[in-house]
Design an enzyme around this catalytic site. Structure first.
Site, PDB file in Angstrom:
ATOM      1  CB  CYS A 114      33.459   4.109 -68.653  1.00 35.98           C
ATOM      2  SG  CYS A 114      31.751   3.838 -68.144  1.00 35.98           S
TER       3      CYS A 114
ATOM      4  NE  ARG B  88      34.615   7.435 -66.857  1.00 33.79           N
ATOM      5  CZ  ARG B  88      35.731   6.851 -66.439  1.00 33.79           C
ATOM      6  NH1 ARG B  88      36.901   7.396 -66.753  1.00 33.79           N
ATOM      7  NH2 ARG B  88      35.694   5.754 -65.719  1.00 33.79           N
TER       8      ARG B  88
ATOM      9  CG  ASP C  14      35.623   7.738 -62.653  1.00 28.42           C
ATOM     10  OD1 ASP C  14      34.434   8.085 -62.806  1.00 28.42           O
ATOM     11  OD2 ASP C  14      35.967   6.668 -62.140  1.00 28.42           O
TER      12      ASP C  14
HETATM   13  P1  4NP Z   1      32.060   5.315 -65.003  1.00 25.83           P
HETATM   14  O1  4NP Z   1      32.193   5.878 -63.509  1.00 25.83           O
HETATM   15  O2  4NP Z   1      33.178   4.323 -65.194  1.00 25.83           O
HETATM   16  O3  4NP Z   1      32.220   6.526 -65.853  1.00 25.83           O
HETATM   17  O4  4NP Z   1      30.674   4.682 -65.103  1.00 25.83           O
HETATM   18  C1  4NP Z   1      32.335   5.050 -62.384  1.00 25.83           C
HETATM   19  C2  4NP Z   1      31.216   4.535 -61.790  1.00 25.83           C
HETATM   20  C3  4NP Z   1      31.347   3.758 -60.648  1.00 25.83           C
HETATM   21  C4  4NP Z   1      32.595   3.515 -60.118  1.00 25.83           C
HETATM   22  C5  4NP Z   1      33.729   4.025 -60.740  1.00 25.83           C
HETATM   23  C6  4NP Z   1      33.597   4.799 -61.875  1.00 25.83           C
HETATM   24  N1  4NP Z   1      32.721   2.739 -58.922  1.00 25.83           N
HETATM   25  O5  4NP Z   1      33.853   2.602 -58.434  1.00 25.83           O
HETATM   26  O6  4NP Z   1      31.728   2.222 -58.426  1.00 25.83           O
END
Ligand code: 4NP
Length: 160
Positions: free
Chosen positions: A7, A13, A123
């Site tokens: 991810c 995720r 997300d």
């Molecule tokens: P992930 O969620 O990709 O599912 O781990 C996110 C975690 C952090 C960020 C974006 C998505 N961020 O922009 O910091």
């Protein structure tokens, strides 16, 4: 079989997808390895998001030992199947891989549930508990499909 879940941050995720699949691998006595990574470096070294940990615990899964790491080009060679949680992640992996990236082993995770539809796991980073619950449900469905699709290959004929 070696699988990688990817991810953006590797804190919401993909660590959940890794945890769900590991649980199902154990329940199905499969000899698979699973890892996860993120295409961005913002959270490298961090533990999963508190709400990701909370929903995991609710389902009997402990992801507290996970530490976020960044996806690297070398991952493309190390895994038999690589799943992108979303379209932007898929595109970023292609970019990190560079020219002539072999995308043959890479697919969108939800294509295991809805083949060819190229859907993304929303997300949950900006959302709340309901968003994590919804992402969990989608990812669990995909994990079930993966176990059914690839887990049967070594287990002989099905009983009548
Ligand atoms: P992930 O969620 O990709 O599912 O781990 C996110 C975690 C952090 C960020 C974006 C998505 N961020 O922009 O910091």
């Amino acid at each position: 079989m070696k699988l990688l879940m990817v991810c953006l941050g590797n804190i919401c995720r993909s660590p959940l997808a890794e945890g769900i699949l590991k649980k199902k691998i154990k329940e199905n006595h499969l000899d698979w390895e699973v890892d996860s990574a993120g295409t961005e470096s913002y959270h490298v070294g961090e533990t999963p998001h508190p709400l990701a940990q909370k929903i995991a615990v609710h389902h009997g899964i402990d992801i507290s030992g996970h530490r976020a790491r960044r996806f690297s080009k070398s991952d493309l060679e190390k895994f038999d199947k690589i799943y992108a949680m979303a379209k932007d992640v898929y595109e970023e992996m292609k970019f990190i891989g560079g020219k002539n990236t072999n995308m043959q082993n890479i697919d969108l995770f939800l294509n295991e549930v809805s083949p060819g539809k190229n859907l993304s796991v929303p997300d949950p980073w900006y959302g709340g508990e309901e968003d994590f619950k919804y992402a969990y449900k989608l990812m669990e469905e995909a994990c079930d499909k993966i176990i059914l699709k690839y887990g049967r290959q070594n287990s002989g004929p099905l009983p009548l």
